[in-house]
Design a protein around this motif. Structure first.
Motif, short mmCIF file in Angstrom:
data_model
loop_
_atom_site.label_atom_id
_atom_site.label_comp_id
_atom_site.label_asym_id
_atom_site.label_seq_id
_atom_site.Cartn_x
_atom_site.Cartn_y
_atom_site.Cartn_z
N ILE A 81 28.67 -25.16 7.37
CA ILE A 81 28.17 -25.36 6.03
C ILE A 81 29.37 -25.58 5.11
N LEU A 82 29.33 -26.65 4.35
CA LEU A 82 30.42 -26.97 3.44
C LEU A 82 30.18 -26.27 2.11
N LEU A 83 31.13 -25.47 1.66
CA LEU A 83 31.06 -24.82 0.36
C LEU A 83 32.08 -25.46 -0.55
N VAL A 84 31.62 -25.92 -1.71
CA VAL A 84 32.45 -26.68 -2.64
C VAL A 84 32.47 -25.96 -3.98
N TRP A 85 33.65 -25.80 -4.55
CA TRP A 85 33.76 -25.15 -5.86
C TRP A 85 34.42 -26.08 -6.87
N ALA A 86 33.98 -25.91 -8.12
CA ALA A 86 34.61 -26.58 -9.26
C ALA A 86 34.73 -25.53 -10.35
N SER A 87 35.95 -25.17 -10.71
CA SER A 87 36.17 -24.00 -11.56
C SER A 87 37.20 -24.31 -12.63
N GLN A 88 36.92 -23.85 -13.85
CA GLN A 88 37.88 -23.97 -14.94
C GLN A 88 38.72 -22.70 -15.08
N THR A 89 38.13 -21.55 -14.80
CA THR A 89 38.82 -20.27 -15.00
C THR A 89 39.04 -19.49 -13.71
N GLY A 90 38.49 -19.98 -12.59
CA GLY A 90 38.67 -19.28 -11.32
C GLY A 90 37.44 -18.52 -10.87
N PRO A 393 43.17 -17.09 -12.51
CA PRO A 393 44.27 -17.75 -11.79
C PRO A 393 44.53 -19.18 -12.24
N ASN A 394 43.53 -19.86 -12.77
CA ASN A 394 43.74 -21.23 -13.23
C ASN A 394 44.70 -21.30 -14.40
N TYR A 532 48.50 -29.30 -15.26
CA TYR A 532 47.87 -29.44 -16.58
C TYR A 532 46.65 -28.54 -16.57
N ARG A 533 46.73 -27.43 -17.30
CA ARG A 533 45.66 -26.42 -17.27
C ARG A 533 45.27 -26.07 -18.70
N ARG A 534 44.00 -25.73 -18.84
CA ARG A 534 43.49 -25.44 -20.18
C ARG A 534 42.68 -24.14 -20.17
#
Length: 537
Positions: A81-90, A393-394, A532-534
């Motif tokens: 099973i593929l688990l995909v994450w998209a995170s701005q703050t972790g 961590p981001n 480049y992090r915000r």
């Protein structure tokens, strides 16, 4: 799953039919003595039989390569099973890791990818995908998701074989709640993929929604797996040591520096970029006004606390809800906790305290906002403040040898101040700070620290701009635009960019300048590389 044959399978079938016709023609030619008429009839039969065997083997190979991917993988065990994450703050990444642990505990193979590393080919090779994605700002995808949005989503082929689920993280106080999660869900549906279940929406790490997601993971595992509790850690008691108005006389809203110390004297560990989560409370007068409408005494003890204490940390029931509550125990059982409020931390553990910088917010009716009202107006000095830390961590720092560009406005200077303090402790001197506010006389927050650090060589460049003081540049993005060649040089030298402050106005304007300086591809490469992090709000 769809039962319609894929284009590849139809193409393979046509090839097999064509080869079959050719084999049949050759067989007729041989048996009809059209070729090598002097050859014995037995030789013709042997040649024909060999051709048919070869044709059958070739057809089998085509079928094997062209059959559905699910069937091919099944021969070697279940597909991961593929688990995909998209995170701005972790936070989404943390939930993705926890989801993987839960599925592994149920005996299922998994693999994890960040969304920017997901390609159309990877989706085509996968049978089941679970997405854990955040929405940032007013409905945007996390920064690092840009390559997926720009390259994969417009070009990916149909995905009729794919089953998927989406855990969408968001905040209902914004206008487009969980917008990116819903955008991703709609795109997958348009590509013919099949949802395993409806998108699970999570408002501010709502424990109930996360428990629902855990239950769905258990169902995928085929058994009632005992999953660990994901509910955030309980608040710890801290003490409000000081509250100082930082900008008296400013044309902007009052801004306070809040100083907190642990109630038990034990200082926990955190890093620059981490977030303080505050458990707000109602104004005592609001709780007393609610109690006056009931026959119950606020001093009644329930589960070790007074009814008044329970009410102070929860949504106060309305008139209709109150009508259904028979006694104080029923009231407490029905209460829903107030949502936490997040603030950048301006200090480090070595300084012995947590300092926050927050602007006093007002609701449309003129009453103070929940979090800022509690910390700026209602909480008593030396009184208890509920606090817990969230790792971010981001937005953590970089190696001392890496040049660092820090860009912010308003109260965003708090998070950047912590990074500078951390850099000084590490001996890093190549730091460039760009900061914007209203007036130098009233709104230069942490100005004494910043000027001293610049004087001592810890800040290589300090660019400030104050919009109400006049001058050539009105906002921080204008100052960055004026220094665009310096920006290009610092990035060429390996610099990382950290942006902290206002989502409206500053952050998108700064982003536009960075894109102008580096080009779209250059900016996206910087994002994917973590340079480049915000942390914007």
């Amino acid at each position: 799953m769809s039962l319609r044959p894929s284009r590849a399978w139809l193409g393979n079938l046509m090839v097999m039919v064509l080869l079959g016709v050719i084999a049949w023609a050759l067989l007729r030619l041989h048996l009809g003595d059209a070729w090598w008429p002097a050859a014995p009839l037995a030789a013709h039969w042997r040649w024909a039989a060999g051709s048919l065997v070869l044709y059958a083997a070739f057809c089998t190979l085509i079928w094997w390569r062209g059959r559905p991917r699910q069937a091919r993988v099944a021969d070697n065990g279940p597909a991961p099973i593929l688990l995909v994450w998209a995170s701005q703050t972790g936070f989404a990444q943390q939930l993705c890791d926890r989801s993987a642990e839960a599925l592994r505990a149920a005996g299922l193979p998994v693999r994890i990818r960040a969304l920017h590393a997901v390609t159309a080919e990877l989706l085509q090779r996968s049978a089941q995908v679970l997405f854990v994605v955040s929405t940032t700002g007013e409905g945007d995808a996390p920064d690092h998701a840009l390559p997926f949005l720009r390259k994969v989503m417009p070009q990916a082929p149909a995905l009729p074989h794919l089953q998927y689920g989406v855990l969408a993280l968001g905040d209902r106080s914004y206008g487009h709640f969980c917008a990116f999660g819903h955008q991703l869900d709609a795109w997958l549906r348009q590509r013919g993929a099949h949802p395993l279940f409806d998108t699970v929406e999570v408002d501010n790490a709502d424990p109930g929604a996360l428990r629902h997601w855990q239950q769905l993971l258990g169902q995928l595992g085929g058994e009632a797996t005992e999953l660990p509790d994901w509910t955030p850690a309980e608040y710890l008691p801290w003490q409000l040591q000081a509250r100082h108005l930082e900008n008296p006389g400013s044309p902007g809203a009052p801004t306070y520096r809040i100083t907190l110390v642990p109630a038990d004297g034990t200082l926990p560990v955190w890093q620059a970029g981490d977030v303080a989560e505050i458990g707000p409370q109602h104004a005592p007068a609001d709780v007393e006004a609610w109690l006056r409408k009931t026959p119950w005494a606020g001093d009644t003890f329930i589960d070790g606390q007074t009814l008044r204490a329970h009410l102070s940390r929860a949504h106060l029931p309305g008139a209709e809800e109150m009508a259904a509550l028979a006694d104080p125990d029923a009231v407490v059982a029905a209460l829903r906790p107030l949502p936490h409020r997040e603030y950048s931390i301006a200090t480090l553990p070595a300084e012995g305290q947590v300092q926050l910088l927050l602007r006093r917010q007002l609701r449309p009716d003129g009453t103070p906002g929940l979090g800022s009202g509690w910390l700026c107006d209602h909480a008593a000095l030396d009184g208890r403040i509920d606090l817990r830390f969230r790792s971010n961590p981001n937005f953590h720092g970089v190696a001392a040898a890496t040049p660092l560009i820090l860009i912010g406005n308003g109260t965003g200077i708090a998070g950047l101040r912590a990074h500078l303090r951390e850099r000084i402790s590490a001996g890093a001197r190549r730091n460039w700070l760009l900061f914007g506010e209203r007036t130098a006389a009233h709104d230069f927050f942490f100005g004494d620290d910043l000027r001293a650090w610049q004087r001592d060589g810890w800040i290589a460049r300090l660019d400030t701009v104050f919009s109400r003081d006049g001058g050539e540049h009105h906002y921080v993005q204008d100052r960055l635009q004026a220094q665009i060649h310096t920006l290009q040089q610092w990035v060429h030298d390996g610099a990382t960019i950290l942006v902290c402050g206002s989502l409206q106005g500053m952050a998108p304007a700064v982003d536009a300048v960075i894109e102008q300086a580096l080009g779209r591809d250059g900016k996206e490469a910087l994002i994917v590389a973590g340079r480049y992090r915000r942390d914007v709000y």
